[in-house]
Write an enzyme that holds these catalytic residues in place. Structure first.
Site, short mmCIF file in Angstrom:
data_model
loop_
_atom_site.label_atom_id
_atom_site.label_comp_id
_atom_site.label_asym_id
_atom_site.label_seq_id
_atom_site.Cartn_x
_atom_site.Cartn_y
_atom_site.Cartn_z
N GLU A 33 0.86 -1.19 0.00
CA GLU A 33 0.00 0.00 0.00
C GLU A 33 0.89 1.24 0.00
O GLU A 33 1.80 1.36 0.82
CB GLU A 33 -0.94 -0.01 1.22
CG GLU A 33 -1.72 1.27 1.46
CD GLU A 33 -2.51 1.75 0.25
OE1 GLU A 33 -3.31 0.98 -0.31
OE2 GLU A 33 -2.31 2.93 -0.15
N SER A 35 0.11 4.46 0.55
CA SER A 35 -0.16 5.58 1.46
C SER A 35 -0.57 5.09 2.84
O SER A 35 -1.53 4.31 2.97
CB SER A 35 -1.28 6.45 0.87
OG SER A 35 -1.80 7.31 1.86
N MET A 38 -4.12 5.38 3.78
CA MET A 38 -5.12 4.62 3.02
C MET A 38 -5.21 3.17 3.45
O MET A 38 -5.81 2.36 2.73
CB MET A 38 -4.81 4.71 1.52
CG MET A 38 -5.05 6.09 0.92
SD MET A 38 -6.79 6.57 0.94
CE MET A 38 -7.37 5.65 -0.48
N GLY A 40 -6.78 0.10 4.61
CA GLY A 40 -8.22 -0.16 4.61
C GLY A 40 -8.87 0.29 3.32
O GLY A 40 -10.01 -0.07 3.05
N GLY A 41 -8.17 1.11 2.52
CA GLY A 41 -8.66 1.48 1.20
C GLY A 41 -9.48 2.77 1.16
O GLY A 41 -9.65 3.47 2.16
N THR A 42 -9.99 3.03 -0.04
CA THR A 42 -10.74 4.26 -0.32
C THR A 42 -12.00 4.34 0.53
O THR A 42 -12.32 5.39 1.10
CB THR A 42 -11.12 4.27 -1.82
OG1 THR A 42 -9.90 4.24 -2.58
CG2 THR A 42 -11.92 5.49 -2.21
N CYS A 43 -12.73 3.24 0.61
CA CYS A 43 -14.04 3.21 1.27
C CYS A 43 -13.99 3.78 2.67
O CYS A 43 -14.74 4.69 3.02
CB CYS A 43 -14.57 1.78 1.27
SG CYS A 43 -16.01 1.55 2.30
N HIS A 442 -43.75 -3.64 12.36
CA HIS A 442 -44.52 -2.40 12.22
C HIS A 442 -44.20 -1.47 13.38
O HIS A 442 -44.06 -1.94 14.51
CB HIS A 442 -46.00 -2.75 12.23
CG HIS A 442 -46.90 -1.54 12.35
ND1 HIS A 442 -47.19 -0.74 11.27
CD2 HIS A 442 -47.54 -1.01 13.42
CE1 HIS A 442 -47.99 0.24 11.67
NE2 HIS A 442 -48.22 0.11 12.96
C1 LIG Z 1 -17.22 10.09 -2.34
C2 LIG Z 1 -17.45 8.63 -2.57
C3 LIG Z 1 -18.46 7.98 -1.92
C4 LIG Z 1 -18.66 6.62 -2.12
N1 LIG Z 1 -19.68 6.01 -1.44
C5 LIG Z 1 -19.88 4.69 -1.61
C6 LIG Z 1 -20.89 4.02 -0.86
O1 LIG Z 1 -21.63 4.63 -0.09
N2 LIG Z 1 -21.01 2.68 -1.02
C7 LIG Z 1 -20.20 1.97 -1.87
O2 LIG Z 1 -20.35 0.74 -1.96
N3 LIG Z 1 -19.26 2.58 -2.62
C8 LIG Z 1 -19.06 3.92 -2.48
N4 LIG Z 1 -18.06 4.53 -3.19
C9 LIG Z 1 -17.21 3.72 -4.08
C10 LIG Z 1 -16.17 2.91 -3.27
O3 LIG Z 1 -15.48 3.76 -2.39
C11 LIG Z 1 -15.18 2.23 -4.21
O4 LIG Z 1 -15.88 1.49 -5.19
C12 LIG Z 1 -14.27 1.25 -3.44
O5 LIG Z 1 -13.67 1.87 -2.34
C13 LIG Z 1 -13.20 0.68 -4.38
O6 LIG Z 1 -12.40 -0.21 -3.66
P1 LIG Z 1 -11.23 -1.02 -4.36
O7 LIG Z 1 -11.22 -2.34 -3.70
O8 LIG Z 1 -11.36 -0.98 -5.82
O9 LIG Z 1 -9.89 -0.25 -4.00
P2 LIG Z 1 -9.56 0.99 -3.09
O10 LIG Z 1 -10.25 0.90 -1.78
O11 LIG Z 1 -9.76 2.21 -3.90
O12 LIG Z 1 -8.03 0.77 -2.75
C14 LIG Z 1 -7.02 0.97 -3.67
C15 LIG Z 1 -5.73 1.18 -2.91
O13 LIG Z 1 -4.62 1.01 -3.76
C16 LIG Z 1 -3.60 1.89 -3.40
N5 LIG Z 1 -2.68 1.96 -4.56
C17 LIG Z 1 -2.94 2.45 -5.80
N6 LIG Z 1 -1.91 2.25 -6.62
C18 LIG Z 1 -0.95 1.63 -5.88
C19 LIG Z 1 0.37 1.14 -6.17
N7 LIG Z 1 0.92 1.24 -7.39
N8 LIG Z 1 1.07 0.55 -5.16
C20 LIG Z 1 0.53 0.43 -3.92
N9 LIG Z 1 -0.69 0.87 -3.60
C21 LIG Z 1 -1.43 1.45 -4.57
C22 LIG Z 1 -4.34 3.16 -3.06
O14 LIG Z 1 -3.60 4.02 -2.23
C23 LIG Z 1 -5.60 2.60 -2.35
O15 LIG Z 1 -5.43 2.52 -0.96
C24 LIG Z 1 -17.83 5.89 -3.01
C25 LIG Z 1 -16.81 6.55 -3.69
C26 LIG Z 1 -16.60 7.90 -3.48
C27 LIG Z 1 -15.49 8.59 -4.20
#
Ligand SMILES: Cc1cc2nc3c(=O)[nH]c(=O)nc-3n(C[C@H](O)[C@H](O)[C@H](O)COP(=O)(O)OP(=O)(O)OC[C@H]3O[C@@H](n4cnc5c(N)ncnc54)[C@H](O)[C@@H]3O)c2cc1C
Length: 457
Positions: A33, A35, A38, A40-43, A442
């Site tokens: 990873e 960052s 990050m 736990g990821g984007t979510c 209900h």
């Molecule tokens: C504002 C917003 C609200 C959202 N709300 C919802 C919701 O309510 N419900 C829902 O289901 N979805 C929601 N989503 C969508 C959801 O967040 C994404 O679909 C999901 O997080 C994608 O997860 P992923 O497993 O693809 O990877 P991610 O969780 O995106 O993880 C990718 C990781 O890879 C890392 N990375 C990238 N390139 C490299 C590299 N070369 N080397 C090492 N690490 C790297 C990044 O730093 C990141 O941590 C939302 C999105 C946004 C933007």
């Protein structure tokens, strides 16, 4: 050189779940990873969880009223609460993997050397090489920023990621992009007390949704004071005395909108930059996502892609389902594929929320179904009165021949819970009569399914 059974690039939902499952099966795993913010990821860090924490706080704030200063103070508290939620989950996610003896978490950015080797530029400046039997790409997506003159240079410019750090409530906000993410922020910031204008280039509002539901959503957002400018082009953005001026061109001419925050919500693109995919023979689709088959295998042997980077629907639960598909091949019978996920529901967390599963009326007709359409105004649901929000409409599309449910569209309080019941009925091939005649608790919003389907008789 580090040797492992499995290397996972990116701490996304699919990748981190797979890491745990492979480790439990006795495999050695490296999670890379780039960052530390990050884990736990984007979510959990910048998307689903923090935005829904803010949506919840915003809904509470709107009922409390007060001056703009009162609202701004509550917004600051909401950001603090959100930061607590995300940092708690980030820590838990990190330790869940890092404390596992079969998993090594590497802090660095990975790129392919070939289909079984990765170079990792570590955050401490050193370089590591890693060899793996299997490699999984789970690198997510990044915000797309359109090339609008002055936009990126503006100090009031935000993406959904950077907006998570804004601690001062903007009095005025312009959102470029009228999609789901744009609408969630529009609804949330309106509840916090900002004046929000959404600018979109398309003529239709939510063009992929049922037209009647989209119109109901539009009327509700407009009644709450959100301004939507359609068929519009953002000409440029320039900063002027503590605010940005956004020049918006429509058929009526050019309007200049002042705002303390300009949010760009024009979609997210698969994150592939720097991965050096060519070295591994991993091909992309026309839309820039990693090309996979229905087992999520890429064009390179022993390399899979999961989540947003694989170009499917951008939801956390799709990334999780991608884990199921990959685990099914490596640890199971290989039967799960992208073709048999079942019905995929989704919710847009505006106020009230909008949720959908399956086909719209129009899509069902285009596919040649003979259909029946059930409708129920939310004003007819007792729980909606209890919740003090009688806005909205429930709509379901049923196959007239079989009684099977083809689709459902709910714009009402708690729709994000109700829709999962319909998803289950669709997957289990239950006819609408099952939902019509079921006993529900209900008073709840779910019990409205009784009355919704009664309208088909
Ligand atoms: C504002 C917003 C609200 C959202 N709300 C919802 C919701 O309510 N419900 C829902 O289901 N979805 C929601 N989503 C969508 C959801 O967040 C994404 O679909 C999901 O997080 C994608 O997860 P992923 O497993 O693809 O990877 P991610 O969780 O995106 O993880 C990718 C990781 O890879 C890392 N990375 C990238 N390139 C490299 C590299 N070369 N080397 C090492 N690490 C790297 C990044 O730093 C990141 O941590 C939302 C999105 C946004 C933007």
């Amino acid at each position: 050189m580090i040797h492992v059974d499995a290397a996972i690039i990116g701490f996304g939902k699919g990748g981190k779940t797979l890491a745990g499952a492979l480790a439990a099966a006795g495999k050695s795993v490296a999670m890379i990873e780039r960052s530390s913010g990050m884990y736990g990821g984007t979510c959990i860090n910048v998307a689903c969880i923090p935005t829904k924490s803010l949506v919840h706080s915003a809904a509470l704030s709107t009922v409390q009223g007060g001056t703009f200063a009162d609202k701004a103070a509550r917004y600051r508290q909401a950001i603090e609460r959100k930061n607590f939620v995300t940092s708690t989950l980030r820590g838990k996610n990190y330790h869940k993997l890092a404390d596992n003896p079969n998993i090594e978490v590497l802090a660095g950015e990975a790129s392919f050397i070939d289909s079984h080797r990765l170079g990792v530029m570590m955050t401490d400046g050193t370089k590591t090489t890693l060899e793996a039997k299997w490699i999984f790409i789970n690198t997510g997506a990044v915000p797309f920023v359109p090339p609008v003159p002055g936009l990126k240079e503006s100090k009031f410019f935000y993406t959904s990621d950077s907006l998570m750090e804004l601690t001062r409530l903007p009095e005025r906000m312009v959102i470029i992009g009228g999609g789901y993410i744009g609408m969630e922020f529009a609804s949330m910031f309106t509840n916090f007390g900002s004046q929000v204008t959404v600018v979109q280039n398309e003529a239709a509002f939510l063009p992929r949704e049922d037209a009647e539901i989209a119109q109901t959503v539009l009327e509700s957002l407009t009644a709450r004071g959100i301004r939507l400018i359609r068929s519009a082009k953002v000409q440029d953005v320039r900063d002027d005395d503590g605010k940005a001026i956004v020049a918006v061109e429509t058929a009526e001419g050019v309007e200049h909108l002042a705002a303390e925050a300009v949010l760009v919500a024009t979609g997210r693109r698969p994150s592939v930059a720097g991965l050096n995919l060519e070295a591994a023979g991993v091909a992309l689709t026309d839309r820039g996502a990693i090309r996979t088959d229905e087992h999520l295998k890429t064009t390179a042997p022993d390399v899979w892609a999961m989540g947003d980077v694989a170009g499917g629907l951008q939801f956390t639960y799709i990334s999780l389902d991608d884990y199921r598909i990959v685990a099914s091949q490596l640890l199971g019978d290989g039967s799960r594929t992208t073709a048999n996920r079942g019905a995929v529901p989704y919710s847009v967390f505006i106020d009230p929320p909008f949720s959908r599963v399956g086909m719209s009326e129009q899509e069902a007709l285009e596919k040649g179904y003979e259909i029946k359409v059930a409708k129920l105004p939310v004003a007819a649901i007792p729980k909606a009165l209890v919740l003090n929000d009688q806005t909205g409409l429930l709509k379901a599309v049923v196959d007239a021949k079989t009684g099977l449910i083809l689709g459902a569209h709910f714009f009402c309080e708690e729709s994000y819970e109700m829709i999962n019941l319909v998803k289950l009925a669709i997957d289990a091939k239950l006819p609408y009569q099952t939902l019509k005649n079921a006993i529900y608790t209900h008073p709840t919003m779910s019990e409205a399914l009784n009355d919704l389907f009664v309208s088909l008789q």
